[in-house]
Design an enzyme around this catalytic site. Structure first.
Site, PDB file in Angstrom:
ATOM      1  N   LYS A  49      49.664  37.908  34.639  1.00 19.64           N
ATOM      2  CA  LYS A  49      49.814  37.098  35.606  1.00 19.64           C
ATOM      3  C   LYS A  49      51.406  36.624  36.090  1.00 19.64           C
ATOM      4  CE  LYS A  49      45.515  37.778  35.955  1.00 19.64           C
ATOM      5  NZ  LYS A  49      44.995  38.609  37.080  1.00 19.64           N
ATOM      6  N   TYR A 263      30.815  38.545  32.607  1.00 18.27           N
ATOM      7  CA  TYR A 263      32.062  38.075  32.543  1.00 18.27           C
ATOM      8  C   TYR A 263      32.368  36.876  31.583  1.00 18.27           C
ATOM      9  CZ  TYR A 263      36.707  35.983  33.498  1.00 18.27           C
ATOM     10  OH  TYR A 263      37.781  35.095  33.470  1.00 18.27           O
ATOM     11  N   TYR A 289      39.308  40.024  28.340  1.00 14.90           N
ATOM     12  CA  TYR A 289      39.880  41.176  28.978  1.00 14.90           C
ATOM     13  C   TYR A 289      40.253  42.171  28.183  1.00 14.90           C
ATOM     14  CZ  TYR A 289      40.256  37.855  33.112  1.00 14.90           C
ATOM     15  OH  TYR A 289      39.828  36.952  33.925  1.00 14.90           O
TER      16      TYR A 289
HETATM   17  C1  PLP Z   1      44.377  38.851  29.923  1.00 19.56           C
HETATM   18  C2  PLP Z   1      44.200  39.402  31.406  1.00 19.56           C
HETATM   19  N1  PLP Z   1      43.924  40.837  31.369  1.00 19.56           N
HETATM   20  C3  PLP Z   1      43.667  41.157  32.623  1.00 19.56           C
HETATM   21  C4  PLP Z   1      43.282  40.658  33.593  1.00 19.56           C
HETATM   22  C5  PLP Z   1      42.967  41.421  34.864  1.00 19.56           C
HETATM   23  O1  PLP Z   1      43.811  41.478  35.841  1.00 19.56           O
HETATM   24  P1  PLP Z   1      43.510  41.785  37.555  1.00 19.56           P
HETATM   25  O2  PLP Z   1      42.668  40.428  38.057  1.00 19.56           O
HETATM   26  O3  PLP Z   1      44.684  41.948  37.918  1.00 19.56           O
HETATM   27  O4  PLP Z   1      42.543  42.835  37.374  1.00 19.56           O
HETATM   28  C6  PLP Z   1      43.289  39.238  33.563  1.00 19.56           C
HETATM   29  C7  PLP Z   1      43.274  38.368  34.861  1.00 19.56           C
HETATM   30  O5  PLP Z   1      42.955  37.426  34.614  1.00 19.56           O
HETATM   31  C8  PLP Z   1      43.912  38.623  32.349  1.00 19.56           C
HETATM   32  O6  PLP Z   1      43.847  37.312  32.381  1.00 19.56           O
END
Ligand code: PLP
Length: 330
Positions: A49, A263, A289
């Site tokens: 981010k 999620y 994630y």
């Molecule tokens: C650690 C991490 N990886 C991946 C993502 C996913 O990214 P995106 O929301 O751009 O798909 C996030 C989103 O919050 C994240 O915090």
């Protein structure tokens, strides 16, 4: 293409982030694994981010905003990095954070990202699982305006067209690094949620005339649903960059097999992947994630969908502060 360097950006990350080989994980998996270390972007624990916020904060400042408002799950990494960016630029920060069903609870409410949000000085609005985030944020914006402040609303995950520019930049960085290291990468693998990371990477690779495929392993949606989310963002991203959207038409690859029940809810594969990366490479993933995305990479390799000896580039998008919120499952 639009002159990319002229898009307003507020520098806040450490970059370029390293792109490094993971020899012990490669041996474990039977393919060559490289890691783009976007967990090392530097801002209050780092993560993907930060790249998006460089463009979002520039846009907010250009609009004269004095308050960043964003929404997410209670352990949102995006919220933490938004709070840090706000602190760094002397802005107020309002975080609307929703509880997440099915997550471990011993530390979820007070540790990990939410602890850091508080330290970073954000004002936190905690919402129950079934509360309407959108309605709440609209009411909050009206209230902030009524107080004479100027809010800038950042969508979930920072995944607007402007935010996605951070991952266009990352793609350009990757293309430079693999050229400098004389690498042939067969596939880029990422965890995909609100999709700014995936859409930005795809657009940036197209801009750099690279045809490396990007596989987005979904953290919450089926593969077709996630592909739709990516496409809905990728088309305006391409348009903003003055690139023909049709060039991206066959470039969206998603997998929806590894997020488990929903999620943020732990899976056995995620726990195994987090432990393997920690013990074999000293690499800290996250439970929501990168842990699930890496579990996908492990399983696709085990099933020989990812071929033996192939060169895979995993983009480590950060999130390790989330580990502290999930203590009991490790
Ligand atoms: C650690 C991490 N990886 C991946 C993502 C996913 O990214 P995106 O929301 O751009 O798909 C996030 C989103 O919050 C994240 O915090």
């Amino acid at each position: 293409m639009r002159n990319f360097e002229q898009i307003p950006r507020q520098l806040m990350g450490h970059g370029p982030t390293p792109l490094e080989h993971a020899p012990r994980l490669s041996e474990h998996l039977g393919c060559q694994l490289y890691i783009k270390r976007d967990d090392c972007t530097g801002l209050a624990g780092g993560g993907n981010k930060t790249r998006k916020l460089e463009y979002l904060v520039a846009d907010a400042l250009a609009q004269g905003a004095d308050t960043l408002v964003t929404i997410g799950g209670l352990q949102s990494n995006h919220a933490r990095q938004t709070a840090a960016a706000a602190a760094k630029f002397g802005l107020r920060c309002e975080l609307i954070l929703e509880d997440v069903a099915g997550t471990p609870k011993q530390d979820f409410y007070h540790n990990g990202n939410v602890l850091l949000d508080e330290l970073l000085g954000a004002n936190i609005h905690r919402l129950e699982i079934d509360q309407d985030l959108q309605a709440y944020s609209e009411a909050l914006i009206v209230k902030i305006l009524g107080e004479g402040q100027k809010p800038y609303l950042i969508p979930v995950g920072g995944s607007s067209v402007i935010g996605s520019m951070g991952y266009v930049r990352c793609a350009l960085e990757i293309v430079d690094q693999i050229k400098a290291q004389d690498l042939q990468i067969d596939q880029i693998v990422i965890g995909s949620g609100s999709a700014g990371t995936q859409a930005g990477l795809i657009a940036g690779l197209i801009a750099a005339s690279s045809d490396i495929p990007v596989l987005g392993i979904s953290v919450s949606k089926t593969a077709p649903h996630q592909a739709q989310v990516v496409n809905d963002l990728l088309v305006p991203v391409m348009e903003y960059l003055l690139l023909e959207p049709q060039l991206a038409a066959d470039k969206i690859h998603t997998n929806g097999d590894y997020f488990g029940d929903s999620y943020g809810v732990p899976t056995a594969g995620m726990i195994e992947a987090v432990k393997a990366c920690a013990s074999l490479e000293g690499l800290l993933l996250d439970p929501v994630y990168t842990g699930k995305a890496m579990a996908g990479l492990f399983d696709l390799r085990a099933k020989d969908v990812i071929k033996q000896g192939s060169k895979q580039l995993f983009v480590h998008t950060g999130g390790s502060p989330g580990l502290y919120a999930y203590r009991e499952i490790f």
